[in-house]
Design an enzyme around this catalytic site. Sequence first.
Site, short mmCIF file in Angstrom:
data_model
loop_
_atom_site.label_atom_id
_atom_site.label_comp_id
_atom_site.label_asym_id
_atom_site.label_seq_id
_atom_site.Cartn_x
_atom_site.Cartn_y
_atom_site.Cartn_z
N SER A 88 0.46 -1.23 -0.03
CA SER A 88 0.19 -0.01 -0.06
C SER A 88 1.05 1.26 0.02
CB SER A 88 -0.84 0.02 1.06
OG SER A 88 -1.30 1.41 1.47
N TYR A 144 -1.63 -0.40 10.51
CA TYR A 144 -1.77 -0.78 9.17
C TYR A 144 -0.67 -0.30 8.43
CZ TYR A 144 -3.60 -1.20 4.37
OH TYR A 144 -3.55 -1.24 2.92
#
Length: 254
Positions: free
Chosen positions: A147, A160
């Site tokens: 990501s 995350y």
Amino acid sequence: MSTNITKKLAGKVAVVTGASKGIGASIAKYLAGEGASVVVNYASSKQGADKIVAEITGAGGKAVAVQGDVAKKADIERLFAETKKAFGQLDVLVNNAGIYEFGALEAVTEESFHKQFNLNVLGLILTTQEALKYFNGAGGSIINIGSVAGVHPLPGASVYSATKGAVDAVTKSLAKELGARHIRVNSLNPGMVETEGVHAAGFIGTDFEKQLAAQTPLGRIGQPQDIGKVAAFLASDDAGWITGEVLLVSGGQH
């Protein structure tokens, strides 16, 4: 009328984890479109996975759905055993399965930490470990879906962002470790992409989405096909000299 153009992944077999919807589904469809036989892995959404398989086979491709929670070793072992049973080999692994839980530092719990790391990092490592038993001497391609948050961490996403930073580190390490076996390992790191999960999280239409689009030089958030096309390239021999790379696919958004 048949054409003589050989598809880039003709004769290859690919496993895509977490492929029942969103980015994983798009990757599965693009790999199949380039001629790969695809294993559409899902944890809970059988209906979603069956729909993707039907779309692929309806377009003349080959695909099967295989259930498995890739945070669990026994499920991972079954996933690859079923892959071999269905298609006889393995050439491409896309580690796409992942979860995110956003919240302020005060909201972080041990449970939330382990849940995200167990799937996003440990699950990816264990899946790759098992896949190694199935790659043949010709090598293959492993694509880890990271990501933009791993490279440019977001506020309210410390855990995350940490998992995705770890994915990039694992990618670079494994690229060096597996290069002698002709296995390429790369990270494909999307920016915000409009998926079912992003809709469910309530991001679409918010100021956050508008802000991200405004910060993106190409002026919009991503669509699943933006990622699927790049994954098909990384899986193919066109990317045969690319390994250990972290590729941001984010419209220029940093």
